[in-house]
Design an enzyme around this catalytic site. Structure first.
Site, mmCIF file in Angstrom:
data_model
loop_
_atom_site.group_PDB
_atom_site.id
_atom_site.type_symbol
_atom_site.label_atom_id
_atom_site.label_comp_id
_atom_site.label_asym_id
_atom_site.label_seq_id
_atom_site.Cartn_x
_atom_site.Cartn_y
_atom_site.Cartn_z
ATOM 1 N N HIS A 185 0.935 -1.232 0.098
ATOM 2 C CA HIS A 185 -0.187 -0.123 0.078
ATOM 3 C C HIS A 185 0.815 1.190 0.056
ATOM 4 C CE1 HIS A 185 -2.926 2.990 0.697
ATOM 5 N NE2 HIS A 185 -2.678 3.219 2.141
ATOM 6 N N HIS A 220 0.770 6.126 -0.830
ATOM 7 C CA HIS A 220 0.039 6.854 -1.410
ATOM 8 C C HIS A 220 0.751 7.721 -2.554
ATOM 9 C CE1 HIS A 220 -1.601 7.166 2.981
ATOM 10 N NE2 HIS A 220 -2.458 6.373 2.197
ATOM 11 N N ASP A 274 1.293 -4.519 -21.261
ATOM 12 C CA ASP A 274 2.170 -5.810 -20.561
ATOM 13 C C ASP A 274 2.121 -5.950 -19.104
ATOM 14 O OD1 ASP A 274 3.701 -5.540 -22.851
ATOM 15 O OD2 ASP A 274 5.253 -4.473 -22.091
ATOM 16 N N HIS A 324 -7.776 7.787 -2.063
ATOM 17 C CA HIS A 324 -7.083 7.529 -0.948
ATOM 18 C C HIS A 324 -5.433 7.052 -1.737
ATOM 19 C CE1 HIS A 324 -6.296 4.081 2.322
ATOM 20 N NE2 HIS A 324 -5.364 4.845 1.979
ATOM 21 N N TYR A 384 8.185 -13.236 -22.079
ATOM 22 C CA TYR A 384 9.017 -12.277 -21.616
ATOM 23 C C TYR A 384 9.900 -12.669 -20.549
ATOM 24 C CZ TYR A 384 11.199 -7.717 -20.510
ATOM 25 O OH TYR A 384 11.916 -6.750 -20.181
HETATM 26 ZN ZN LIG Z 1 -3.352 4.749 3.139
#
Ligand SMILES: [Zn+2]
Length: 239
Positions: free
Chosen positions: A114, A116, A139, A179, A233
């Site tokens: 995660h 930002h 791709d 977010h 690839y």
């Molecule tokens: Zn966050």
């Protein structure tokens, strides 16, 4: 050696192997946080990487509020698939419930990231999926990078939004509205790669938008590119 001794020895050996696997994932997950910094995806303590521990219903995740340069294998925390702390001295990341929900509901996922990151989060702030206008996107993501719902932290809402958006989708990254990015992979390194590539194409498509409308790639060409990149690839895995 007595039978009892033999059994104890075997249990000890398999226990050692399990401990070894946990330690390896702790080391990997701790090290991958440096990649988030290296690629400019995080500010302060925002952002986190987690990795499933093979063979156990557990995952390793970043501790909450510890700065990036203090992260190491020893201060990573281990949680169960409900997101409850199993091992570690620190509280787990505040995003742990979302990671746990993904591991519970997507058994093939071995890593979750995660961030930002700036450009991808700018698309999320506008509530806009990133259209597939670059061969690199075809791709890596097999099409657009989709938009997930607006969801508040505190329960399963974010996790549900990630899983509902990515289950059955080619993309390994989702822009959660207002977010930021959640990305998944077969292991934590693959999830970090998806987070890096997501930010890279978010930036390029943003720049392209400044002087006009980027050209879409026809679906059958996207399909061909995706198939080639995913199946042909790169170096053949020795496995
Ligand atoms: Zn966050």
């Amino acid at each position: 050696m007595s039978l009892e001794g033999l059994e104890l020895g075997e249990a000890g050996a398999s226990g050692d192997r399990a401990a070894g696997r946990r330690e390896a994932i702790r080391t990997t997950v701790a090290g991958l946080h440096a990649e988030l910094v290296r690629y400019g995806l995080v500010a302060w303590t925002a952002g986190n990487v987690s990795g499933r521990i093979p063979g156990e219903d557990l995952f390793v995740i970043k501790p909450s509020g510890v700065s990036y340069d203090e992260l190491n294998a020893g201060n990573m925390v281990v949680c169960d698939l409900d997101g409850d702390l199993v091992e570690g001295e620190h509280a787990p990341s505040s995003d742990t419930a979302a990671h746990a929900y993904v591991y519970r509901n997507m058994p093939d996922v071995g890593g979750v990231v995660h961030t930002h990151s700036t450009y991808a989060s700018a698309w999320a702030a506008r509530g806009e999926a990133i259209p597939c206008v670059l061969t690199a996107m075809a791709d890596e993501f097999g099409g657009e990078i989709p938009l997930g719902p607006f969801a508040l932290i505190g329960d399963d809402s974010i996790g549900r939004g990630i899983v509902e958006t990515l289950k059955g989708h080619r993309s390994k990254a989702v822009l959660m509205q207002n977010h930021g990015v959640f990305s998944i992979g077969k292991d934590p390194r693959a999830a970090v790669k998806a987070a890096v590539m997501c930010e890279d194409v978010a930036r390029t498509v943003h720049v392209a938008r400044q002087l006009g409308e980027p050209l879409p790639i026809p679906q059958d060409d996207i399909d061909r590119l995706y198939d080639r990149y995913q199946n042909v690839y790169g170096q053949r895995s020795p496995r």
